[in-house]
Design an enzyme around this catalytic site. Structure first.
Site: not given
Ligand SMILES: C[S@@+](CC[C@H](N)C(=O)[O-])C[C@H]1O[C@@H](n2cnc3c(N)ncnc32)[C@H](O)[C@@H]1O
Length: 375
Positions: A194-196, A200, A226, A270
């Site tokens: 999974e990217i992300g 943050y 990430d 995104h």
């Protein structure tokens, strides 16, 4: 290169899908104590004892001629699973004795492979009136621990979302779509990226959806990527890598670490250009039969994310890019079409609110007969 611990888990996952003899041999070569540690760490993670009273449970895991004893200890400061000491073993609320082969198969085996045939469960002093309250308090946490061995496929994705704190359920309503595509393959030894990672700029925050995937897919190796260094969030069966999804070089390095992938989920920046770069670079690493998912496609219409509010089919936007591949599903039927590399490699595309699923596979069913009039 895979670390020893990761290699041992992968070996157990594969052996748990084979016969008792193969599994017993794998346990013997890894070592019963190392296996007991691996399996009890997984049980504790899945059991999610938050909200339960303090409890100590002994797991006496039998192999040919030996017993490896582990204590699961829930106190105010958290939950641990550690090898038993004589003092700790004498203070437990319950004792579970079971064959180690059976426990490993329950935890890491395919759906329906588990059994509790060799299990004996004893509560401490359940008959004594003075200690009656203590075992009763232990009933719920012990149920959760045993369920995580006996029923690893019982919890829905939406429930794991809520328990793991992922916004994929609630803010978004993604689990219904994910389960439609993932439930049939939930018990396979998959490799998932999974990217992300989430959280943050804070290196210690995030990982909610990765923990959710780890629990939903009990036999999978989970990787997260990430741009911020969140490698400290790695746990057994869950590896966090650092890299930028807009950099093909970074993504190629990621694929060298993961190997061929079964599921790729893009929940990163995104930004349309990044979504497109990630797809071009990662799609070749997806196995046939694999699924590529792009989340939060609403950003395709938002200029702040490189989207376009009025040009829905512009191929520089993520939705425009995906839609351009749709005609490729019928590439054998279209005379004079400029072939695209994905034409013969995508078998299905499914669009839902803000998300798309692409199924990789040979798309060469053959066109309609040549004698059928086309004009
Ligand atoms: C929406 S959050 C991910 C949430 C997580 N997948 C979940 O469901 O819990 C987006 C994450 O993408 C990361 N990110 C932003 N730009 C990126 C890039 N260019 N490459 C990789 N990750 C990026 C952010 O640091 C952030 O942690």
């Amino acid at each position: 290169m895979r670390s020893r611990a990761v290699g041992d888990i992968e070996r157990l996952v594969h052996a748990a899908g084979a016969g008792d003899g193969v599994l017993a041999e794998s346990i013997e070569s890894i070592g019963a104590e190392a296996v007991a540690r691996i399996v009890m760490a997984e049980v504790v993670d899945r059991a999610d004892l938050r909200g339960c009273p303090p409890v100590a449970v002994s797991f006496r895991l039998r192999t040919e001629g030996t017993i490896t004893e582990m204590i699961v200890d829930k106190s105010g400061s958290g939950v641990t699973a550690h090898p038993a000491t004589a003092a700790a073993a004498s203070r437990t609320d319950a004792t579970v004795e079971q064959s180690l082969v059976e426990v490993v198969r329950g935890v890491f085996g395919p759906r329906g492979a588990g059994s509790s045939a060799t299990r004996v469960l004893r509560w401490r002093d359940i008959d004594g009136p003075e200690s009656f309250g203590r075992p009763a308090l232990a009933f719920e946490p012990v149920r959760r621990l045993l369920d995580s061995i006996d029923r690893p496929y019982h919890t829905s994705l939406a429930e794991w979302c809520v328990r793991s704190g992922s916004d994929k359920w609630g803010v978004h309503q993604y689990p219904q779509h994910y389960e439609r595509h993932f439930d049939p393959i939930r018990d396979r030894p998959l490799t998932i990226l999974e990217i992300g990672v989430g959280g943050y700029d804070d290196p210690h925050r995030g990982g909610e959806s990765l923990r959710m995937w780890k629990r939903y897919f009990p036999r999978a190796a989970i990787f997260g990527l990430d741009i911020v260094d969140k490698t400290a969030l790695s746990t057994p069966r869950l590896t966090v890598l650092q890299g930028d999804q807009s950099s093909a070089t970074d993504l190629e390095r990621v694929v060298r670490a993961t190997g061929p992938l079964d599921i790729i989920i893009d929940d990163g920046s995104h930004i349309s250009a990044h979504v497109i770069t990630a797809f071009h670079t990662l799609f070749p690493a997806l196995r046939d039969g694999g699924v590529y998912v792009v989340e939060d496609l609403q950003t395709s219409y938002w200029p702040h994310f490189g989207g376009k509010s009025g040009a829905y089919n512009d191929i520089s936007t993520s939705m425009g890019f995906l839609k351009a591949m749709l005609d490729g599903l019928n590439h054998e039927e279209i005379d004079g079409r400029e072939p695209a590399p994905t034409d013969a490699a995508i078998k299905g595309m499914h669009f839902y609110h803000n998300m798309a699923f692409l199924e990789k596979g040979e798309n060469r069913d053959g066109g309609a007969p040549s004698w059928l009039s086309r004009i």
